[in-house]
Structures are given as structure tokens and as C-alpha cells.
Scaffold this motif. Sequence first.
Motif, mmCIF file in Angstrom:
data_model
loop_
_atom_site.group_PDB
_atom_site.id
_atom_site.type_symbol
_atom_site.label_atom_id
_atom_site.label_comp_id
_atom_site.label_asym_id
_atom_site.label_seq_id
_atom_site.Cartn_x
_atom_site.Cartn_y
_atom_site.Cartn_z
ATOM 1 N N LEU A 11 0.830 -1.202 0.000
ATOM 2 C CA LEU A 11 0.000 0.000 0.000
ATOM 3 C C LEU A 11 0.868 1.257 0.000
ATOM 4 C CD1 LEU A 11 -3.101 0.516 0.430
ATOM 5 C CD2 LEU A 11 -2.492 0.958 2.787
ATOM 6 N N LEU A 12 1.812 1.261 0.932
ATOM 7 C CA LEU A 12 2.666 2.422 1.100
ATOM 8 C C LEU A 12 3.610 2.574 -0.085
ATOM 9 C CD1 LEU A 12 2.651 4.399 3.307
ATOM 10 C CD2 LEU A 12 4.468 3.155 4.445
ATOM 11 N N LEU A 19 3.321 9.297 -5.564
ATOM 12 C CA LEU A 19 3.717 10.626 -5.082
ATOM 13 C C LEU A 19 4.942 11.119 -5.842
ATOM 14 C CD1 LEU A 19 3.626 12.958 -2.972
ATOM 15 C CD2 LEU A 19 5.081 11.557 -1.535
ATOM 16 N N GLU A 22 4.147 11.951 -9.406
ATOM 17 C CA GLU A 22 3.427 13.227 -9.524
ATOM 18 C C GLU A 22 4.385 14.409 -9.412
ATOM 19 O OE1 GLU A 22 0.410 13.147 -6.516
ATOM 20 O OE2 GLU A 22 -0.658 11.528 -7.526
ATOM 21 N N VAL A 110 6.735 10.556 6.027
ATOM 22 C CA VAL A 110 6.250 10.400 4.656
ATOM 23 C C VAL A 110 4.878 11.056 4.505
ATOM 24 C CG1 VAL A 110 5.545 8.698 2.920
ATOM 25 C CG2 VAL A 110 7.564 8.296 4.323
ATOM 26 N N ALA A 111 4.129 11.032 5.604
ATOM 27 C CA ALA A 111 2.788 11.609 5.567
ATOM 28 C C ALA A 111 2.843 13.126 5.395
ATOM 29 C CB ALA A 111 2.025 11.250 6.838
ATOM 30 N N VAL A 113 3.914 15.319 3.301
ATOM 31 C CA VAL A 113 4.439 15.204 1.943
ATOM 32 C C VAL A 113 5.536 16.228 1.637
ATOM 33 C CG1 VAL A 113 3.807 15.327 -0.484
ATOM 34 C CG2 VAL A 113 2.332 14.155 1.130
ATOM 35 N N ALA B 217 -0.224 5.817 4.649
ATOM 36 C CA ALA B 217 -0.690 5.893 3.263
ATOM 37 C C ALA B 217 -1.849 6.877 3.145
ATOM 38 C CB ALA B 217 -1.126 4.512 2.790
ATOM 39 N N ALA B 219 -2.484 9.488 5.127
ATOM 40 C CA ALA B 219 -1.975 10.851 5.265
ATOM 41 C C ALA B 219 -1.288 11.288 3.978
ATOM 42 C CB ALA B 219 -1.004 10.923 6.437
ATOM 43 N N MET B 220 -0.613 10.316 3.344
ATOM 44 C CA MET B 220 0.067 10.647 2.102
ATOM 45 C C MET B 220 -0.946 11.008 1.006
ATOM 46 S SD MET B 220 3.387 8.569 1.010
ATOM 47 C CE MET B 220 2.605 7.314 0.087
ATOM 48 N N GLY B 223 -2.058 14.424 1.669
ATOM 49 C CA GLY B 223 -0.999 15.355 1.275
ATOM 50 C C GLY B 223 -0.959 15.544 -0.230
ATOM 51 N N ARG B 224 -1.102 14.432 -0.957
ATOM 52 C CA ARG B 224 -1.115 14.528 -2.415
ATOM 53 C C ARG B 224 -2.329 15.308 -2.886
ATOM 54 N NH1 ARG B 224 -0.996 8.605 -4.093
ATOM 55 N NH2 ARG B 224 -1.514 9.427 -6.143
ATOM 56 N N ARG B 227 -1.773 18.889 -2.691
ATOM 57 C CA ARG B 227 -0.859 19.376 -3.724
ATOM 58 C C ARG B 227 -1.442 19.178 -5.118
ATOM 59 N NH1 ARG B 227 4.637 19.656 -1.810
ATOM 60 N NH2 ARG B 227 5.506 19.238 -3.861
ATOM 61 N N ARG B 229 -2.785 19.205 -8.649
ATOM 62 C CA ARG B 229 -2.652 20.283 -9.621
ATOM 63 C C ARG B 229 -4.035 20.802 -10.040
ATOM 64 N NH1 ARG B 229 1.745 19.397 -8.194
ATOM 65 N NH2 ARG B 229 3.608 18.641 -9.268
ATOM 66 N N ARG B 233 -8.384 16.210 -9.871
ATOM 67 C CA ARG B 233 -7.340 15.316 -9.342
ATOM 68 C C ARG B 233 -7.437 15.264 -7.807
ATOM 69 N NH1 ARG B 233 -4.678 11.589 -9.859
ATOM 70 N NH2 ARG B 233 -2.681 11.285 -8.848
ATOM 71 N N LEU B 237 -8.330 12.015 -5.344
ATOM 72 C CA LEU B 237 -7.445 11.596 -4.250
ATOM 73 C C LEU B 237 -8.180 11.616 -2.914
ATOM 74 C CD1 LEU B 237 -4.134 13.329 -5.335
ATOM 75 C CD2 LEU B 237 -4.472 10.888 -5.022
ATOM 76 N N GLU B 244 -9.814 4.838 2.170
ATOM 77 C CA GLU B 244 -8.678 4.338 2.942
ATOM 78 C C GLU B 244 -8.928 4.490 4.441
ATOM 79 O OE1 GLU B 244 -5.605 2.345 3.773
ATOM 80 O OE2 GLU B 244 -6.176 2.582 1.684
#
Lengths: 214, 385
Positions: A11-12, A19, A22, A110-111, A113, B217, B219-220, B223-224, B227, B229, B233, B237, B244
Motif C-alpha cells: 500500500l505504502l 507521489l 506526480e 512520509v505523511a 508530503v 498511506a 496521510a500521504m 498530502g497529495r 498538492r 494540480r 485530481r 485523491l 482508505e
Amino acid sequence: MRVILAEDSTLLREGLVRLLAEEGHEVLAAVGDADALLREVEAHAPDVVVTDIRMPPDHTDEGLRAAVRIRELRPEIGVVVLSQYVERNYAAQLLTSSAERVGYLLKDRVAQVEEFLDALERVHAGGAAIDPEVVRQLLIRTTHVDPLTRLTPRERTVLEALAEGHTNAAIGEKLHISLSAVEKNLNAIFDKLGLHRTTGYSRRVLAVLRYLES
Amino acid sequence: MSDGVKEPVAAPFLLRVVGVLIGCLTALLGLGYFVVAGAALGAFLLWPRTRGRAHALLASGARRLTGVERWRRSVFFHDTFPEHRASDQQILRYLAARTYSGLLCAVVVGLVDFGAVLAGIFAVSLTTRATMTWVDVLSQVVLGGTLLFLAVQGLRALTDQDARLASECFGPSERELLQRRIDELATSRAAVVQAVDVERRRVERDLHDGVQQRLVALAMLLGRARRGRTPERADALLEQAHKEAQEVLTELREVAWRVYPTALDSLGLREALGGVSERSAIPVRMEYDVPAPLPPAVETAAYFVVSETVTNAAKHSLADEVHVTVRGSGATLTVVVRDTGAGGADPAGSGLTGLHSRVAALDGTLRVDSPLGGPTTITAELPCA
């Protein structure tokens, strides 16, 4: 930059691949264990490697050992390890040779970003990226050490930023102070800690960390 | 768990009588042995250089005779002796004591017989010639009765002693039993501590490999999304992140349940086991027959035996079905988990070792029967006292 990822959680791993893609980086390979990591590094020669510390088969420090090995064999490759917990010992192992092109981050970073990407960039540029939490804990643990207690609160925050591997300019930006103020603070810190003034900031990080670990 | 020499089921009276009589004969045998062997080996026993050999020789003969005694005790008195090897010293001491008490027993039996003959004569003389006065008759009866009482008492004491001597020599002594129990407790205590550590490690692994990775994952993703664009998008997410987040919650619930199923406390064993079969990846057939309420510790142990073994069966055995039987009968709760899989379960694996420790801590037993090719049967017996 050209990156290789090693992370056992699918998953990660996928999240990281997306990420980085992108952000316009090229992920050469994404693997789930340390042996595969070493093989891929040999095959692709990436700019930066990002690896989890705990990976199969034993879930102890496979990733760290691989990272130390990569640093021995290919010092030109930047290495960022992701640690489950703050382990001084791991940080020390990673930083023994030099504090260039190396990162030690908590996995949770990692969270965040932006911070994560920023740390990667710093390592790629030849610097160091030490997780703020690691630095914080090292500082907490060493409050009983005399010289550190002589630092002013401002100097402490500057030292933390320094230990994280930021440049003087970045420290100024981070703390909203001028570059000259940063330099003044740094000189005061080095005087108080009895460290020789040097220009290479990675060596300064190393010196600070070593000092904190003593 | 061993509880030493089990309380024997009493043999029929006549059988015991025969046993006592045979015991008198074997005592004569013993006496003969000591006389003959003593005469033959006596000199060597006194001579320091040959003492060891002579002693060993004497003891090996005694061991054979002791074997006869052991056979006599088990056949005529239904004694059950545990596996136990007595030392030479013990054997000799036993044979000497046993010979002495056997001979004494023979004397008492002889006296009883003699008394019986006298009583017969007395009874006959009563019916034929009435030359005795009432006083004579009465005194004879009182005297005879008293002697009979003494003889019977003597016999009882001697047979009791026979049994005691045998259990001391053929079975472990009280002290050994205590020692054994202490060893057992020390072992099971250490095993429990180890099992706890294994569990904790597993919980940590569950949290780290499952929940935490998902959270990072998630949190990521957020975060994405920030960000992102383009708004589309970012939306896509965010939707992923939302999904999730639900996965994380499910995972967390699962982990918490694996750590400790709260249903055990609130709803009892039956409901908690129902939860196990609902969660199982393969069909579970459950038979539950427990009339009386169980102690909480037993319920917990039974629960973990079932949940671990069912999980193992689903993971490793390739079974297409698991059969669980939980049966309570008075003092014991029996849990049997049988799967139709390929067998070859390793009793020394960490999961089964942990279960074993858990069960042993309650003085229960866990048997793993898993031949290659299957089926695997795991039986736990838990005392409920």
C-alpha cells in the motif's frame, strides 16, 4: 531525480511511487525486501534510494544494513532510511562515515508530503536530512548535558534546524530571521559547544549529532 | 499433569486375599535370597575393594525379586505405578522391609488359621459333649474373639504397610512429587512469560504492518490531494483517502479484536466463538455443549485455542472445513479442533507453543496430532475446578 524504493507494505510502496511520479521524479524500481534493493541498485545506479528499515524476512534492521552497504559501495548514491521509531543507534550507524547524501526519517514523516520531498531534495543535493523528531529526542535526552543547557531558546531552535540538515538560508527562512542572525546564532552555538567553526554544513550536522550522542 | 500415584480402584476382596497369601510366600523367597546371597557375598561385602561389585550383584538379584513384588501388587491389588526407577539402595531397603513384614504377615495368617482350627474343635466339642460350664464357654469365646480381633488388626496393618512400602519404592516419593510439581510450575511460569512476550510482539507487528502503514498511506493521499494540480485530481485523491480511512478503521477493529475479544467478557465464550467462525476464511462447524458456567481464565484459554487453531487451519492447512467441538463435563472442558487439511502442523511453532503455555498454566493439556497428509486434530483439556 532517479529513485529506487524499498518498502514491504504494498500500500505504502504504491503511494510513494505515485507521489514521486506526480512530483516528476523517475522511480526506477520499487521492491519489498533488502536483497532485491541491493540488486536493483546494482542494476540501475539511482540518484537516491529510499528504504524502510524493517523488512522481511526478520523485520528487524534489514533495510538499515542494506543502506549502510550501499553507502560503502556507492557513496555517490543518496540514501534515505525510514525508521519505525527513533533509534539513536540506527542514526549513528548511518552517520558514522559521513553526513553527506544521507537521510534518517521517521516513517510517519512520509505523511508530511512537503517535508518528505524536501528531505529527498536535500539528500539529493548532497546534504543531510535528519528527522526533526529524532533531533528533538536527542536534545531532550541531553538536556542534562551542561553545554546545551547554556543555549538560549533561540539558539536551541537554530541548532535543531541545523541538525536536521538545513542550510543557513533555509534556517533563516524557517525561523523568519535574517541570514546574518542565523550566522550569529550558529557562531554562538559553536562557541558554547566548543566545536570548531567549519563551513561544510554536513560536517557541522555530524559534529552536532556526534556531540549529542556522546 | 501428573499427580503421582493415582488412587487405585480397589481390587475384589478375594483377589486381595490371594495377593496377601502369595505375599507370604514371596517373603519366604526374599528371606531365602538374603540368607543365601548374604552367605555367598557376605565376605565380599565386607572387603572394601570388592564391596561395590558385590553390592551391585546383591542389588540386581534383589531387583528381580522386587519385580515379582511389583507384579503381585499390580495383579492382585490393581496398583498402578508410574514410570520410576528406584536406586539400588532403595531396592535393597524395600526388599528387606517387605520380607520382614511379609514374614510377620505369614505368622499372623498362621495364627489365624490355628485359631480357626481351635474354634472348630471348640464348636464341635460344644455340640457333642456338654462338659463345659457356661463360664468356660463364655471365657473361651471372649478370649477367641479378642485374639481374632488382634489378628485381623495385625493383618490390616501389615497389608497397609505392604501397600505403602510398594508405593514408596515403585512410585515417586512425596518429596519427588513436590519437586516435580515445582519444576512443572517453574517451567510453565517461564513459558507463560514467554508467551506473553510473543503475543506482544505480534500485537506490535499487527499495529506496525497493518494500522500504521495504512495511516501513513492515508496521510500521504491527503498530502497529495492538497498538492493536487487540478480540482478533479484533488477530488479523486480525497475520495481514495476517504475509502482508505474506512479501511484503517476496519483494520484497527480487527487488531483490537485479535488482542482481546471483548465479547468474551460481555457475552461469554459461546458468542465469542461465534465471532471466530464468522471471521474465519474457511467454513467452521461448531458444536458447543457446556452446561455449567466456566471460570473466566478457562473461557479465555478455550477461546484462544479455538481462534488460533482455526486461523492456522485457514492459513496453512489447505483445509476446506474446520470442525470445532467444545464440551464441558463436570471438572473438565474439552476443546477439539479438527481440520480436513494436509496436516504437518509443527507443535514447536510459535503459535502452538504459546497455546501450549496458556493451557499448561491452567494445568491443562494440549495435544497436537497432525500427521503428514492430515487430518490435524488439536485437543485441549482444561480443568475447570
